[in-house]
Motif scaffolding. Structure first.
Motif, PDB file in Angstrom:
ATOM      1  N   ARG A  48     -12.323   4.639  -4.833  1.00  0.00           N
ATOM      2  CA  ARG A  48     -13.731   5.633  -4.640  1.00  0.00           C
ATOM      3  C   ARG A  48     -14.508   6.138  -5.326  1.00  0.00           C
ATOM      4  NH1 ARG A  48     -11.105   7.262  -0.046  1.00  0.00           N
ATOM      5  NH2 ARG A  48     -13.568   7.161   0.402  1.00  0.00           N
ATOM      6  N   SER A  49     -15.971   6.282  -5.113  1.00  0.00           N
ATOM      7  CA  SER A  49     -16.668   7.173  -5.622  1.00  0.00           C
ATOM      8  C   SER A  49     -16.287   7.590  -6.994  1.00  0.00           C
ATOM      9  CB  SER A  49     -18.153   7.424  -4.801  1.00  0.00           C
ATOM     10  OG  SER A  49     -17.113   8.176  -4.248  1.00  0.00           O
ATOM     11  N   TYR A  50     -15.502   8.856  -6.217  1.00  0.00           N
ATOM     12  CA  TYR A  50     -15.479  10.196  -7.096  1.00  0.00           C
ATOM     13  C   TYR A  50     -13.482   9.884  -8.257  1.00  0.00           C
ATOM     14  CZ  TYR A  50     -12.681  10.289  -3.041  1.00  0.00           C
ATOM     15  OH  TYR A  50     -12.371  10.174  -1.569  1.00  0.00           O
ATOM     16  N   ARG A  51     -13.418   9.107  -7.829  1.00  0.00           N
ATOM     17  CA  ARG A  51     -12.268   8.284  -9.157  1.00  0.00           C
ATOM     18  C   ARG A  51     -12.097   7.434  -9.110  1.00  0.00           C
ATOM     19  NH1 ARG A  51      -8.777   6.471  -6.844  1.00  0.00           N
ATOM     20  NH2 ARG A  51      -8.301   7.576  -4.302  1.00  0.00           N
ATOM     21  N   PRO A  52     -11.749   6.475  -9.892  1.00  0.00           N
ATOM     22  CA  PRO A  52     -11.491   5.310 -10.739  1.00  0.00           C
ATOM     23  C   PRO A  52      -9.900   4.423  -9.785  1.00  0.00           C
ATOM     24  CG  PRO A  52     -11.193   5.543 -12.599  1.00  0.00           C
ATOM     25  CD  PRO A  52     -11.030   6.886 -11.778  1.00  0.00           C
ATOM     26  N   ALA A  53      -9.909   3.274  -9.968  1.00  0.00           N
ATOM     27  CA  ALA A  53      -8.976   3.348  -8.907  1.00  0.00           C
ATOM     28  C   ALA A  53      -7.304   3.506  -9.904  1.00  0.00           C
ATOM     29  CB  ALA A  53      -8.709   1.743  -8.822  1.00  0.00           C
ATOM     30  N   MET A  54      -6.380   3.907  -9.203  1.00  0.00           N
ATOM     31  CA  MET A  54      -4.308   3.855  -9.913  1.00  0.00           C
ATOM     32  C   MET A  54      -4.277   2.227  -9.731  1.00  0.00           C
ATOM     33  SD  MET A  54      -2.608   6.821  -9.544  1.00  0.00           S
ATOM     34  CE  MET A  54      -2.871   8.120  -9.217  1.00  0.00           C
ATOM     35  N   LEU A  55      -3.202   2.244 -11.124  1.00  0.00           N
ATOM     36  CA  LEU A  55      -2.354   0.682 -11.143  1.00  0.00           C
ATOM     37  C   LEU A  55      -1.560   1.618 -10.358  1.00  0.00           C
ATOM     38  CD1 LEU A  55      -2.746  -0.193 -15.461  1.00  0.00           C
ATOM     39  CD2 LEU A  55      -3.423  -1.821 -12.778  1.00  0.00           C
ATOM     40  N   PRO A  56      -0.521   0.000  -9.415  1.00  0.00           N
ATOM     41  CA  PRO A  56       0.723   0.429  -8.713  1.00  0.00           C
ATOM     42  C   PRO A  56       1.457   1.236  -9.284  1.00  0.00           C
ATOM     43  CG  PRO A  56       0.336  -2.081  -8.813  1.00  0.00           C
ATOM     44  CD  PRO A  56      -0.789  -1.123  -9.793  1.00  0.00           C
ATOM     45  N   HIS A  57       2.220   1.138 -10.631  1.00  0.00           N
ATOM     46  CA  HIS A  57       2.901   2.355 -11.233  1.00  0.00           C
ATOM     47  C   HIS A  57       2.328   3.477 -11.155  1.00  0.00           C
ATOM     48  CE1 HIS A  57       1.059   1.342 -14.938  1.00  0.00           C
ATOM     49  NE2 HIS A  57       1.094   2.210 -15.004  1.00  0.00           N
ATOM     50  N   GLU A  58       1.232   3.839 -11.421  1.00  0.00           N
ATOM     51  CA  GLU A  58       0.871   5.201 -11.649  1.00  0.00           C
ATOM     52  C   GLU A  58       0.616   5.935  -9.270  1.00  0.00           C
ATOM     53  OE1 GLU A  58      -2.499   5.102 -15.077  1.00  0.00           O
ATOM     54  OE2 GLU A  58      -2.816   3.609 -13.155  1.00  0.00           O
ATOM     55  N   GLY A  59       0.351   4.964  -9.141  1.00  0.00           N
ATOM     56  CA  GLY A  59       0.776   4.744  -7.457  1.00  0.00           C
ATOM     57  C   GLY A  59       1.877   5.737  -7.253  1.00  0.00           C
ATOM     58  N   LEU A  60       2.246   5.028  -7.566  1.00  0.00           N
ATOM     59  CA  LEU A  60       3.823   4.714  -7.186  1.00  0.00           C
ATOM     60  C   LEU A  60       4.460   6.477  -7.857  1.00  0.00           C
ATOM     61  CD1 LEU A  60       6.316   1.890  -7.686  1.00  0.00           C
ATOM     62  CD2 LEU A  60       6.332   3.295  -5.526  1.00  0.00           C
ATOM     63  N   GLU A  61       4.203   6.255  -8.796  1.00  0.00           N
ATOM     64  CA  GLU A  61       4.540   7.817  -9.992  1.00  0.00           C
ATOM     65  C   GLU A  61       4.520   8.346  -8.830  1.00  0.00           C
ATOM     66  OE1 GLU A  61       5.607   8.582 -12.751  1.00  0.00           O
ATOM     67  OE2 GLU A  61       7.249   6.387 -12.354  1.00  0.00           O
ATOM     68  N   MET A  62       2.910   8.591  -8.449  1.00  0.00           N
ATOM     69  CA  MET A  62       1.600  10.073  -7.672  1.00  0.00           C
ATOM     70  C   MET A  62       2.861  10.274  -6.236  1.00  0.00           C
ATOM     71  SD  MET A  62      -0.800  10.535  -5.918  1.00  0.00           S
ATOM     72  CE  MET A  62      -0.104  11.570  -4.728  1.00  0.00           C
ATOM     73  N   LEU A  63       3.736   9.133  -5.876  1.00  0.00           N
ATOM     74  CA  LEU A  63       4.516   8.981  -4.054  1.00  0.00           C
ATOM     75  C   LEU A  63       5.892   9.902  -5.001  1.00  0.00           C
ATOM     76  CD1 LEU A  63       3.972   5.499  -2.892  1.00  0.00           C
ATOM     77  CD2 LEU A  63       2.943   8.003  -2.226  1.00  0.00           C
TER      78      LEU A  63
END
Ligand code: FE2
Length: 374
Positions: free
Chosen positions: A262-277
């Motif tokens: 997204r324009s306001y932040r870079p993409a997370m890697l899958p393991h980071e996205g999972l951590e977030m969940l």
């Protein structure tokens, strides 16, 4: 090939796969040495990661679970129909959507049959195809993730169809939000956010009256921003009142949002996205659904650089079906020094090996690398 963050690209590196747009035009070719200008172009296109050709890992291939063709077909269907709804302001939205339902249904069918025929986990959705608007690729990705969760939860064919259609249309209500709010680059005011939240209700109303479409598909649009603890919207309902499909959509929607650019932040890697969940497990998201999702996606994608607790580091070379977080690694370095004879380690057999860092950079740039603690 190695997965490299575009901000760490160096002139002279070569792309492993061409970057194209949805009109099949090649924006940057594979195999051509990158120049500073091309690197800048990749960053301007909003791409966070690319696959770079690398002699020590040239045999690594990442496999797409869903073919490029189905992906393009799906996104084109979503784009043309959503645009028609947007352009048809104040006319009869429902009649437009009614005509499009057939197209959406057949796209859901193609995705489902490809997912079923594939033994692969859902891979990091490649950014080699650039789309005009985030919402179209987002609708596709959320459909893919929701159907994977549904299959993991052993839903029946008919239920998967209803879920898939609901996922594809979950954000259709955004077509009725003014472009000024929808595309606003900065933070929304409270008033604008209140309007934005209504996309759930607009979507629900659009879908619920469609002939031959289950009311549950409409509830996917209505409920995808609800949270287990009642902190979501539009109705702030709690766990027991949220339908299973609403809970699936919430996980798929947030995961795609944080792992996309997204324009306001870079993409997370899958393991980071999972951590977030996981950090919202039981509070915002259903723990069993996160568990099912975790089983169906690639957590450490091929080409990712990983470092172990004992100072060894290497690159993910392939997945282990059934062990989504224990892939096979080619060890290339020890304490940041290249080793003479690289070798493979199967993490599903070496259970004491712990990944302590993941990075998306290569070689001498190691000092500056973006590192994330697992
Ligand atoms: Fe949404």
């Amino acid at each position: 090939m190695r997965l490299v963050a575009t901000k760490y690209l160096q002139p002279g590196m070569t792309l492993h796969k061409a970057v194209t747009n949805d009109k099949d035009q090649v924006l940057l070719n594979e195999g051509v040495p990158l120049t500073n200008r091309m690197i800048l172009r990749l960053q301007e296109l909003g791409i966070t990661f690319v696959y770079i050709a690398d002699s020590r890992t040239s045999d690594i291939k990442s496999k797409n679970t869903v073919s490029d063709q189905t992906q393009k077909q799906a996104i084109r269907t979503i784009e043309s129909n959503f645009k028609e709804i947007k352009d048809g302001k104040n006319i009869n939205y429902a009649s437009i959507l009614q005509q499009s339902t057939k197209g959406f249904r057949s796209v859901v069918q193609s995705i489902l049959s490809e997912l079923k025929g594939s033994k692969e986990l859902l891979s990091l959705l490649s950014e080699v195809m650039i789309y005009d608007h985030y919402i179209f690729s987002h609708s596709f990705n959320v459909t893919l993730y929701s159907l994977s969760i549904g299959m993991e939860l052993k839903l029946k064919e008919k239920q998967l169809e209803v879920l898939g259609l609901g996922a594809m249309l979950h954000d259709v209500g955004k077509m009725m939000i003014s472009t000024d709010i929808l595309m606003k680059p900065g933070r929304l005011t409270e008033e604008e956010f209140t309007e934005m939240k209504k996309h759930t209700v607009y979507g629900y109303k659009l879908i619920k009256d469609l002939p031959n479409v289950s009311l549950l598909s409409a509830h996917c649009a209505l409920q995808h921003h609800e949270r287990l603890d009642g902190s979501g919207y539009p109705r702030a309902i709690k766990g027991p009142d949220i339908h299973l499909f609403g809970k699936i959509l919430a996980v798929a929607d947030v995961f795609d949002a944080v792992t996309s650019n997204r324009s306001y932040r870079p993409a997370m890697l899958p393991h980071e996205g999972l951590e977030m969940l996981y950090s919202g497990s039981g509070k915002h998201f259903d723990a069993d659904i996160i568990k099912a999702f975790r089983k169906s996606i690639v957590i450490y994608p091929e080409g990712l650089s990983v470092t172990f607790h004992d100072g060894r580091s290497g690159v993910v070379i392939r997945q282990n079906p059934g062990f989504c977080d224990r892939p096979v690694i080619r060890i290339l370095e020890k304490n940041d020094q290249p080793i003479e004879n690289p070798y493979e380690v199967d993490l599903s057999k070496e259970l004491d090996m712990m990944i302590v860092k993941c990075s998306t950079t290569v070689g001498e740039d190691m000092q500056k690398q973006k590192e994330t603690t697992v």
